[in-house]
Design a protein around this motif. Sequence first.
Motif, PDB file in Angstrom:
ATOM      1  N   LEU A  20       0.825  -1.210   0.000  1.00 24.99           N
ATOM      2  CA  LEU A  20       0.000   0.000   0.000  1.00 24.99           C
ATOM      3  C   LEU A  20       0.861   1.262   0.000  1.00 24.99           C
ATOM      4  O   LEU A  20       0.551   2.252  -0.682  1.00 24.99           O
ATOM      5  N   THR A  21       1.942   1.232   0.767  1.00 22.63           N
ATOM      6  CA  THR A  21       2.844   2.385   0.812  1.00 22.63           C
ATOM      7  C   THR A  21       3.448   2.653  -0.552  1.00 22.63           C
ATOM      8  O   THR A  21       3.510   3.799  -1.021  1.00 22.63           O
ATOM      9  N   TRP A  22       3.903   1.578  -1.213  1.00 24.11           N
ATOM     10  CA  TRP A  22       4.486   1.712  -2.552  1.00 24.11           C
ATOM     11  C   TRP A  22       3.467   2.300  -3.522  1.00 24.11           C
ATOM     12  O   TRP A  22       3.774   3.227  -4.286  1.00 24.11           O
ATOM     13  N   LEU A  23       2.230   1.789  -3.504  1.00 24.68           N
ATOM     14  CA  LEU A  23       1.188   2.289  -4.402  1.00 24.68           C
ATOM     15  C   LEU A  23       0.916   3.770  -4.153  1.00 24.68           C
ATOM     16  O   LEU A  23       0.813   4.570  -5.094  1.00 24.68           O
ATOM     17  N   PHE A  24       0.793   4.151  -2.884  1.00 25.36           N
ATOM     18  CA  PHE A  24       0.468   5.535  -2.551  1.00 25.36           C
ATOM     19  C   PHE A  24       1.571   6.486  -3.006  1.00 25.36           C
ATOM     20  O   PHE A  24       1.304   7.522  -3.634  1.00 25.36           O
ATOM     21  N   VAL A  25       2.822   6.155  -2.698  1.00 20.77           N
ATOM     22  CA  VAL A  25       3.939   7.028  -3.057  1.00 20.77           C
ATOM     23  C   VAL A  25       4.021   7.205  -4.566  1.00 20.77           C
ATOM     24  O   VAL A  25       4.180   8.329  -5.072  1.00 20.77           O
ATOM     25  N   HIS A  26       3.921   6.107  -5.325  1.00 23.26           N
ATOM     26  CA  HIS A  26       4.038   6.207  -6.779  1.00 23.26           C
ATOM     27  C   HIS A  26       2.830   6.899  -7.398  1.00 23.26           C
ATOM     28  O   HIS A  26       2.970   7.641  -8.387  1.00 23.26           O
ATOM     29  N   LEU A  27       1.662   6.684  -6.826  1.00 25.91           N
ATOM     30  CA  LEU A  27       0.468   7.348  -7.344  1.00 25.91           C
ATOM     31  C   LEU A  27       0.569   8.855  -7.152  1.00 25.91           C
ATOM     32  O   LEU A  27       0.250   9.639  -8.057  1.00 25.91           O
ATOM     33  N   MET A  28       1.027   9.286  -5.995  1.00 27.07           N
ATOM     34  CA  MET A  28       1.142  10.714  -5.716  1.00 27.07           C
ATOM     35  C   MET A  28       2.261  11.374  -6.526  1.00 27.07           C
ATOM     36  O   MET A  28       2.212  12.577  -6.794  1.00 27.07           O
ATOM     37  N   THR A  29       3.256  10.595  -6.916  1.00 24.45           N
ATOM     38  CA  THR A  29       4.386  11.161  -7.652  1.00 24.45           C
ATOM     39  C   THR A  29       4.101  11.281  -9.142  1.00 24.45           C
ATOM     40  O   THR A  29       4.778  12.035  -9.846  1.00 24.45           O
ATOM     41  N   LEU A  30       3.127  10.537  -9.646  1.00 24.08           N
ATOM     42  CA  LEU A  30       2.765  10.648 -11.061  1.00 24.08           C
ATOM     43  C   LEU A  30       2.386  12.081 -11.406  1.00 24.08           C
ATOM     44  O   LEU A  30       1.748  12.782 -10.624  1.00 24.08           O
ATOM     45  N   VAL A  31       2.773  12.516 -12.603  1.00 24.97           N
ATOM     46  CA  VAL A  31       2.461  13.863 -13.051  1.00 24.97           C
ATOM     47  C   VAL A  31       1.077  13.873 -13.704  1.00 24.97           C
ATOM     48  O   VAL A  31       0.784  13.041 -14.562  1.00 24.97           O
ATOM     49  N   GLY A  32       0.226  14.790 -13.306  1.00 30.13           N
ATOM     50  CA  GLY A  32      -1.077  14.958 -13.933  1.00 30.13           C
ATOM     51  C   GLY A  32      -2.195  14.242 -13.198  1.00 30.13           C
ATOM     52  O   GLY A  32      -2.077  13.057 -12.858  1.00 30.13           O
ATOM     53  N   PHE A  33      -3.289  14.956 -12.973  1.00 31.36           N
ATOM     54  CA  PHE A  33      -4.430  14.367 -12.271  1.00 31.36           C
ATOM     55  C   PHE A  33      -5.004  13.191 -13.042  1.00 31.36           C
ATOM     56  O   PHE A  33      -5.353  12.153 -12.460  1.00 31.36           O
ATOM     57  N   ARG A  34      -5.105  13.322 -14.361  1.00 29.68           N
ATOM     58  CA  ARG A  34      -5.658  12.232 -15.172  1.00 29.68           C
ATOM     59  C   ARG A  34      -4.837  10.957 -15.009  1.00 29.68           C
ATOM     60  O   ARG A  34      -5.383   9.863 -14.860  1.00 29.68           O
ATOM     61  N   ASN A  35      -3.507  11.084 -15.050  1.00 33.46           N
ATOM     62  CA  ASN A  35      -2.659   9.906 -14.923  1.00 33.46           C
ATOM     63  C   ASN A  35      -2.843   9.233 -13.574  1.00 33.46           C
ATOM     64  O   ASN A  35      -2.838   7.997 -13.472  1.00 33.46           O
ATOM     65  N   LYS A  36      -2.996  10.029 -12.524  1.00 29.52           N
ATOM     66  CA  LYS A  36      -3.239   9.453 -11.200  1.00 29.52           C
ATOM     67  C   LYS A  36      -4.542   8.654 -11.177  1.00 29.52           C
ATOM     68  O   LYS A  36      -4.600   7.538 -10.653  1.00 29.52           O
ATOM     69  N   VAL A  37      -5.594   9.228 -11.760  1.00 25.15           N
ATOM     70  CA  VAL A  37      -6.900   8.563 -11.760  1.00 25.15           C
ATOM     71  C   VAL A  37      -6.856   7.288 -12.599  1.00 25.15           C
ATOM     72  O   VAL A  37      -7.330   6.218 -12.176  1.00 25.15           O
ATOM     73  N   VAL A  38      -6.271   7.369 -13.802  1.00 23.42           N
ATOM     74  CA  VAL A  38      -6.221   6.201 -14.688  1.00 23.42           C
ATOM     75  C   VAL A  38      -5.404   5.077 -14.056  1.00 23.42           C
ATOM     76  O   VAL A  38      -5.797   3.902 -14.093  1.00 23.42           O
ATOM     77  N   ALA A  39      -4.242   5.431 -13.479  1.00 25.05           N
ATOM     78  CA  ALA A  39      -3.407   4.404 -12.852  1.00 25.05           C
ATOM     79  C   ALA A  39      -4.145   3.750 -11.683  1.00 25.05           C
ATOM     80  O   ALA A  39      -4.111   2.524 -11.519  1.00 25.05           O
ATOM     81  N   PHE A  40      -4.830   4.558 -10.875  1.00 29.29           N
ATOM     82  CA  PHE A  40      -5.571   4.006  -9.738  1.00 29.29           C
ATOM     83  C   PHE A  40      -6.673   3.051 -10.207  1.00 29.29           C
ATOM     84  O   PHE A  40      -6.844   1.958  -9.645  1.00 29.29           O
ATOM     85  N   ILE A  41      -7.414   3.432 -11.243  1.00 30.27           N
ATOM     86  CA  ILE A  41      -8.483   2.575 -11.763  1.00 30.27           C
ATOM     87  C   ILE A  41      -7.911   1.278 -12.325  1.00 30.27           C
ATOM     88  O   ILE A  41      -8.437   0.186 -12.074  1.00 30.27           O
ATOM     89  N   ASP A  42      -6.814   1.387 -13.090  1.00 30.14           N
ATOM     90  CA  ASP A  42      -6.196   0.183 -13.664  1.00 30.14           C
ATOM     91  C   ASP A  42      -5.697  -0.754 -12.569  1.00 30.14           C
ATOM     92  O   ASP A  42      -5.866  -1.973 -12.640  1.00 30.14           O
TER      93      ASP A  42
END
Length: 458
Positions: free
Chosen positions: A382-404
């Motif tokens: 969970l820590t790894w997912l959260f850190v990488h999700l927050m570091t992604l550039v762009g709101f859309r990329n964060k949402v798409v990665a989270f959904i995938d």
Amino acid sequence: MDTNLPKTAHPRLVIIGCGFAGLRLAQQLKHDPVQVVVIDRHNYHNFQPLLYQVATGALEADSIAYPIRKIFAGQKNFFFRLADVERVDPATKLVHTNIGEISYDYLVIATGSLTNFFGIESLERNAMQIKSIPNALNLRSYIFQNFEKALLKSDPEQRQALLNIVVVGGGPTGVEISGSLAEMRRTVLPKDYPELDLSQMKIILVEAGPALLGPMSKKSQDDALRYLQNLGVEVRLNTGIKRFEECRAYYSDTEFIPTENLIWAAGVNGAALPGLPEATITRNKRINVNQWNQVEGLPGIFAIGDVANMVTEDMPKGLPMLAPVAQQQADHLAENFRRLAKGQQPEPFKYFNKGVMAIVARNKAVVDLPKDLHFNGFFGWLTWLFVHLMTLVGFRNKVVAFIDWAFSYWNSDKALRLIIRPFNRRDMKDDRGKRAAEHQAATPEYNPTPPAIQTPAA
């Protein structure tokens, strides 16, 4: 001259490369009286830590890339030029590119790193790598192409070579892609290829050293090894690949692993640029910098990120090639530019280690924090997912990665098993690496004294 850049009364700061370091520095200078010019050979920022997920079908390429011009939309002091840098000339303060020359008052080199094949020509010619989005897409296509070919083979040895995957390098990239491939073998491939006996498919992780994840703690190393072995990955420590040819990965003069798929994740070099004094370049092509990130002996020229070799008492071999180092150096250099503009002395850089982590598979990750704190398993994942999700550039990329990721977690499936463009390994030569090697070999002798800039002596 200057590729149609507007003239300005402010100093021009040219940044070569828009990775973690270059991107962060340009953003930090948004409100400063300086003209920021970024040069990159791609028009997008690439989030490299997730390339392996593009290669294994967990994410699509546009989930980890973001257009540079869109990132800086509205930043009035920002200008971007899509170009290949051919060389820099400190004496004339010019950057020579394939679209023309660009002058600078300050130059920041943030070119990152290139794959290091340690001079083994057969590996450079035949192995797959994952340093860029095209690399990742090629790898994904190539793996699935070989599964399609395996369906057609009646010869068991030829079929085995098409199914086997050898990953060379036990660092985070090698561990993460091995774990991802093992999960794919368990949950995805049986649905797509019921005709193949996937119990015969071998995923072999080869590491020349005595442990995986060398820079991490002993606990993390042991946990990662255990996770991979439980997933059915064959881990071979203290083993190096000597050559790779004719579908054989040789780990001795005569012993080999039959495979068409060898993924090289064993080392990187800095992407130093031609034109710098030879004395400033280390053996692994990183650029020696002092405690202010200034290139040794060249006032007004700086290097940050993976390409910068900053030696400290704690790290005599140089700071690690990690995103947090690059981002902290960018923040610090931006502040030092402000100090220089005010006539103040710049402050030396101090790296704050926030910890390191690596994911192995679903619910399996390892995390090391300062003061010898370590945790693993589901919480580490969970820590790894959260850190990488927050570091992604762009709101859309964060949402798409989270959904995938959520879809893959609950469905145990990866839907992006697409061969978009059939890949031929003969076309694999990484042109950037080739050009870097050619430029390094052709770097001219440098002698003139550079113009002085208000920077403390090293």
